[in-house]
Design an enzyme around this catalytic site. Structure first.
Site, PDB file in Angstrom:
ATOM      1  N   LYS A 185       0.848  -1.190   0.000  1.00 49.66           N
ATOM      2  CA  LYS A 185       0.000   0.000   0.000  1.00 49.66           C
ATOM      3  C   LYS A 185       0.886   1.244   0.000  1.00 49.66           C
ATOM      4  CE  LYS A 185      -3.620  -2.328   2.671  1.00 49.66           C
ATOM      5  NZ  LYS A 185      -4.702  -2.327   1.686  1.00 49.66           N
TER       6      LYS A 185
ATOM      7  N   ARG B 229      -9.822 -11.952   1.048  1.00 48.13           N
ATOM      8  CA  ARG B 229     -10.672 -12.984   0.442  1.00 48.13           C
ATOM      9  C   ARG B 229      -9.973 -14.338   0.410  1.00 48.13           C
ATOM     10  NH1 ARG B 229     -11.052  -9.540  -4.952  1.00 48.13           N
ATOM     11  NH2 ARG B 229     -10.940  -7.973  -3.321  1.00 48.13           N
TER      12      ARG B 229
END
Length: 582
Positions: free
Chosen positions: A361, A438
């Site tokens: 990030k 996920r």
């Protein structure tokens, strides 16, 4: 890297050779090698690289909290709630708080209140209430409040708190409770009474009183565990006037307290920094819940080797880069007596920190400094577990499941382009290591289905796409089952939390296809929250009703710079609706 150097002189050999002296190198032993050098110099050295060392050693080192930070022990103040039917002018205590709508503030030609309760209270105060409301331009709008200090009278202070045009939702009454808590903190009040200028209908009195109690508890809470100084709130009792009395109302107020302390627990988990709340500590907190409610709850914490035996390759791939080992959390609530009619699973994303991995990030708005909240789904699940352990709903079995880990960067970590295999045998090409939640949920959902549950709700701070679509005050929900959608949305309406059903557009699955595996883990920016939900659907049995809640928006209150505890109250309401008591 540790090096042991041995030198010797020799007179033979003119070529450079390399050979290992270990016929069966082990990751737990030093890699001893020898170089043959030109004449007159020979050396040998033992090399113990860090990657050859036991991973357990790295884990031991990681357990010493970075920064030497420890949470201060804080006892949450317990508030005694009582339902009373008395004349407001006769109540004695620190603050009498009156919830007023804009309609309630209407005055006659003589600038006197038309509302009966305000008219009576104003007469008792010699017209002071009407005068002050006019001087301060108080009109009953939401967020408005004014407090009068009244020495010598039964109540030391009287406060007017605006409810807007009308207070018809649980969230409006929660806001009233929060405003009451703020007034109590500001004046260091120990006793408060709450009354509405316009009485509620009998059908809504229970839920409205419950929402006021919940808002008061949550409004009083301040997380000071990581501050060098803290203040202890002085509020001890709250009388709720005009909502009726009796055991049913008292039970509802107790229920509101239990849920609120579950929300507070969820907030504390999310607020805790990643150097304190590691996967091991999160698992420890879950185990404490099982010990606290041992009559109805058990805990099973799976370690890395046990997860390997269950072939959780998707989850373990995410965890592989971190020095803090993964901990797979499974709590089970079973009523102490009576038959079980429904089995539910609540599955929460448990990334105690998310760096993004090799797709790190970066840049403005990436919020890497806030990625401690990437376990907000697990906080909602464990907060609900705390409340349910306290409430003990009959006839329903609940599994609380969290695949806890960190998403970090190291030479052992998952790389873009890797193909990993989930526990149901499906293969995933990792095209973005920052779509890691996920991957952990995939194995958690397979595990949940294997517990024989009837329904699953998973919660995750999964996508920025959902925040773009819905903002920060509501979560998106995805399910192919209309009845489950209605049930959970109804639960959210009772809890005061906002959900919005999103489409599971099957045609978008084309974006998730891989050339080398069964699927990729992200389909790009377009419809990103939808494709994430479609990905999760691949790991849920068709026999199980399933819903995914993307709570990336409402997990955090940027204004307060603190966690919200979102999801806890809705989950508890939903579990209650599936119990024998519903």
């Amino acid at each position: 890297m540790a090096v042991t150097l041995v030198t010797s002189f020799a007179s033979s050999s003119s070529r450079f050779h390399f050979r290992s002296l270990s016929s069966s190198p082990s990751p737990y032993s030093s890699c001893f090698v020898r170089f043959r050098l030109p004449p007159r110099l020979r050396l040998a050295f033992a090399v113990t690289p860090l990657y050859c060392s036991s991973r357990a050693m790295a884990h031991t080192l990681a357990q010493a909290t970075l920064g030497l930070t420890q949470a201060n022990s804080v006892d949450h103040p317990k508030i005694s709630f009582s339902a009373k039917e008395i004349d407001v002018t006769e109540w004695k205590g620190d603050i009498l708080a009156v919830g007023v709508s804009e309609k309630d503030m209407a005055k006659d030609v003589n600038s006197k209140f038309e509302n009966p309760i305000l008219k009576k209270l104003d007469a008792h105060l010699g017209g002071l209430l009407a005068d002050v409301s006019s001087e301060e331009d108080f009109s009953g709008k939401p967020g408005q409040s004014t407090v009068l200090r009244l020495p010598g009278l039964g109540s030391k202070r009287v406060g007017l708190i605006g409810l807007g045009k009308s207070a018809s939702s649980p969230s409006a009454f929660q806001s009233l409770g929060e405003a009451v808590a703020a007034a109590a903190k500001a004046s260091q009040a120990s006793s408060v009474a709450v009354v509405l200028a316009s009485s509620e209908s009998n059908e809504t009195k229970l839920s409205s009183a419950s929402a006021i109690a919940s808002g008061t508890v949550l409004g009083l809470f301040e997380d000071s565990r990581y501050k060098s100084e803290s203040k202890t709130p002085s509020l001890k009792s709250v009388d709720i006037i005009g909502f009726g009395t009796g055991p049913e109302l008292e039970k509802k107020l107790k229920y509101a307290e239990d849920v609120s302390y579950g929300v507070i627990f969820g907030r504390e988990l999310v607020n805790s920094p990643a150097n304190v709340l590691t996967p091991a500590v999160l698992a420890e907190e879950a185990s404490k819940l099982a010990s606290m409610y041992s009559d109805v709850m058990t805990a099973n914490i799976l370690n890395e080797e046990q997860c390997k035996e269950l072939k959780m390759g998707s989850y373990l791939a995410v965890a592989a880069a971190s020095a803090n080992p993964p901990h797979f959390i499974h709590l089970v609530y079973k009523p102490s007596s009576g038959p079980v009619k429904t089995k539910l699973a609540l599955v929460g994303k448990g990334l105690t920190f998310d760096s993004g991995g090799y797709n790190i990030k970066t840049g403005p708005g990436c919020s890497i400094e806030l990625m401690k909240f990437d376990m907000g789904g697990s906080a909602a699940v464990l907060g609900a577990a705390k409340a349910i352990g306290q409430i003990k709903p009959p006839g329903v079995e609940v599994h609380f499941i969290v695949a806890a880990c960190e998403n970090m960067i190291s030479g052992t970590g998952m790389r873009p382009g890797d193909v990993i295999t989930a526990s149901n045998g499906k293969t995933i090409e990792v095209n973005n290591t920052d779509a890691e939640g996920r991957l952990t949920l995939a194995d958690a959902l397979v595990y949940a289905c294997n517990q024989g549950v009837d329904k699953i709700v998973d919660l995750a701070t999964l996508t920025g796409a959902c925040v773009v679509a819905l903002g920060t005050s509501m979560a998106g929900i995805y399910t192919p089952n209309d009845e489950l959608a209605k049930a959970v949305i109804a639960a959210s309406e009772r809890s005061g939390e906002k959900l919005w059903r999103m489409p599971l557009e099957e045609s978008y699955w084309e974006m998730m296809k891989s050339g080398v595996a069964d699927m990729v883990n992200t389909g790009g920016r377009a419809g990103g929250s939808i494709t994430a939900a479609l990905f999760l659907k691949q790991f849920v049995s068709e026999k199980v009703e399933w819903m995914h809640i993307d709570m990336a928006g409402p997990v955090w209150n940027e204004k307060k710079k603190a966690a919200t505890g979102f999801g806890v109250a809705t989950l508890v309401e939903w579990v209650q609706s599936n119990s024998s008591s519903s």
